[in-house]
Design a protein around this motif. Sequence first.
Motif, mmCIF file in Angstrom:
data_model
loop_
_atom_site.group_PDB
_atom_site.id
_atom_site.type_symbol
_atom_site.label_atom_id
_atom_site.label_comp_id
_atom_site.label_asym_id
_atom_site.label_seq_id
_atom_site.Cartn_x
_atom_site.Cartn_y
_atom_site.Cartn_z
ATOM 1 N N ASN A 53 -15.345 43.073 96.420
ATOM 2 C CA ASN A 53 -14.065 42.454 96.765
ATOM 3 C C ASN A 53 -12.878 43.321 96.356
ATOM 4 O O ASN A 53 -11.766 42.848 96.202
ATOM 5 C CB ASN A 53 -13.957 41.069 96.110
ATOM 6 C CG ASN A 53 -14.219 41.126 94.609
ATOM 7 O OD1 ASN A 53 -14.369 42.202 94.041
ATOM 8 N ND2 ASN A 53 -14.286 39.967 93.980
ATOM 9 N N THR A 174 -11.892 43.728 90.721
ATOM 10 C CA THR A 174 -10.764 42.801 90.713
ATOM 11 C C THR A 174 -10.772 41.911 89.476
ATOM 12 O O THR A 174 -9.839 41.168 89.238
ATOM 13 C CB THR A 174 -10.801 41.892 91.953
ATOM 14 O OG1 THR A 174 -12.046 41.169 91.953
ATOM 15 C CG2 THR A 174 -10.688 42.710 93.227
ATOM 16 N N LYS A 225 -12.358 33.077 100.833
ATOM 17 C CA LYS A 225 -12.070 32.905 99.404
ATOM 18 C C LYS A 225 -13.382 32.852 98.603
ATOM 19 O O LYS A 225 -13.461 33.417 97.497
ATOM 20 C CB LYS A 225 -11.264 31.624 99.197
ATOM 21 C CG LYS A 225 -10.771 31.417 97.765
ATOM 22 C CD LYS A 225 -9.675 32.401 97.432
ATOM 23 C CE LYS A 225 -9.143 32.186 96.014
ATOM 24 N NZ LYS A 225 -8.292 30.995 95.914
ATOM 25 N N ARG A 229 -13.175 36.155 96.589
ATOM 26 C CA ARG A 229 -12.400 35.700 95.433
ATOM 27 C C ARG A 229 -10.898 35.921 95.611
ATOM 28 O O ARG A 229 -10.160 36.041 94.629
ATOM 29 C CB ARG A 229 -12.875 36.393 94.148
ATOM 30 C CG ARG A 229 -14.340 36.196 93.813
ATOM 31 C CD ARG A 229 -14.663 34.746 93.509
ATOM 32 N NE ARG A 229 -16.014 34.616 92.969
ATOM 33 C CZ ARG A 229 -16.597 33.460 92.678
ATOM 34 N NH1 ARG A 229 -15.930 32.327 92.898
ATOM 35 N NH2 ARG A 229 -17.812 33.415 92.205
ATOM 36 N N LYS A 230 -10.450 36.034 96.848
ATOM 37 C CA LYS A 230 -9.027 36.167 97.123
ATOM 38 C C LYS A 230 -8.759 35.589 98.509
ATOM 39 O O LYS A 230 -9.683 35.430 99.304
ATOM 40 C CB LYS A 230 -8.586 37.629 97.059
ATOM 41 C CG LYS A 230 -9.257 38.527 98.084
ATOM 42 C CD LYS A 230 -8.822 39.991 97.956
ATOM 43 C CE LYS A 230 -9.442 40.676 96.794
ATOM 44 N NZ LYS A 230 -9.237 42.144 96.783
ATOM 45 N N THR A 231 -7.496 35.298 98.801
ATOM 46 C CA THR A 231 -7.162 34.808 100.132
ATOM 47 C C THR A 231 -7.157 35.979 101.113
ATOM 48 O O THR A 231 -7.005 37.149 100.720
ATOM 49 C CB THR A 231 -5.781 34.143 100.155
ATOM 50 O OG1 THR A 231 -4.776 35.131 99.888
ATOM 51 C CG2 THR A 231 -5.693 33.029 99.112
ATOM 52 N N THR A 234 -3.890 37.937 100.933
ATOM 53 C CA THR A 234 -3.862 38.872 99.805
ATOM 54 C C THR A 234 -4.613 40.151 100.161
ATOM 55 O O THR A 234 -4.144 41.265 99.909
ATOM 56 C CB THR A 234 -4.488 38.237 98.555
ATOM 57 O OG1 THR A 234 -3.699 37.106 98.163
ATOM 58 C CG2 THR A 234 -4.555 39.217 97.394
ATOM 59 N N GLU A 238 -3.166 44.006 100.623
ATOM 60 C CA GLU A 238 -3.716 45.138 99.862
ATOM 61 C C GLU A 238 -4.002 46.315 100.794
ATOM 62 O O GLU A 238 -3.699 47.470 100.467
ATOM 63 C CB GLU A 238 -4.998 44.716 99.138
ATOM 64 C CG GLU A 238 -4.761 43.805 97.959
ATOM 65 C CD GLU A 238 -6.051 43.290 97.351
ATOM 66 O OE1 GLU A 238 -7.141 43.586 97.900
ATOM 67 O OE2 GLU A 238 -5.985 42.587 96.330
#
Length: 316
Positions: A53, A174, A225, A229-231, A234, A238
Amino acid sequence: MMKVLQFTVPIIYKDSVVVEEDILPNFYNQLHRHKETQLTLIIKGEGTLMLGNYSQPFKAGDVFILGANHPHIFKSDSSHFVNAINGNAHSIHIFFDQERIFKNSIEHLPEFEGIKNLLGNIDQGLQLPSINADYVGEAIIGLNKKSGLERLLSFIELLHYFSNQVKDWKSLSTGFSSVELTDHEGLRMNDIYKYTMEHYAEAISLDKIAAVAHITPHAFCKYFKKYSRKTYNTFLNEIRINEACKKIIKGEYDGISNIAYSTGFNSAINFNRVFKKNVGMSPSDYIRNNKFKAVYTRLALLLVPLLNILAFVDFD
């Protein structure tokens, strides 16, 4: 369609350390994983490394250690495909099975305590500090020319250097563990990654990216998600900031607004906010820092020949 491939390293049983040199138009473009830990030197080429991730740009001279069984891909920049000639992407990969080399053998020797600690702290992955890159790059190129016991001993010597001389490794994590992907889920995630990398400069709506994944927008938000582990927003930001940093380093821009709009942001204000959140400084500060580095590098290149000449001058 693409999925997380369970890549099989071509183990030659007379060699405990497998070295593979790739000279290709672009880097291997399948999200994949393998049971071996991987040490990679980028000799030529650039793009985005996606590891579990986590994502970040990579360039020539970078050295990475990737943890075993973590899905990853070195995604080539679009320039590799515009002029797709052999040699656009040049890298050396070293694969080693930690258990095969160390388990129930030399790991219990006190001399290997530092190496054992290093390997235990790889987690998802590590990036070598640039200050150590020249030495390590030469060592990896030299190791590629060896085989058998000579290769194994040189490899252990390299690990010893890592554990004793290298400080401030950069973690490629992350801080959140990725949920393990099945082949089916990996196929879907790889399609999402691939589409995002190819269309980051466009306005990617939730409906559009959910259609790429073949699920409803509501299900997509929960799905992404869960596995990253992130939207998704996001993640998309990145990728856009990674591309903005590349443009700044290469000088491919005409003002901050130009960088913002060319990487998919709808305003310079939003770009500034997201850039500072991801990089830790404003775009203008990042531009100034890179200009200073470029001047310093050019000055160093000019001084080296002069210093070499002066070394042979007799001033008496």
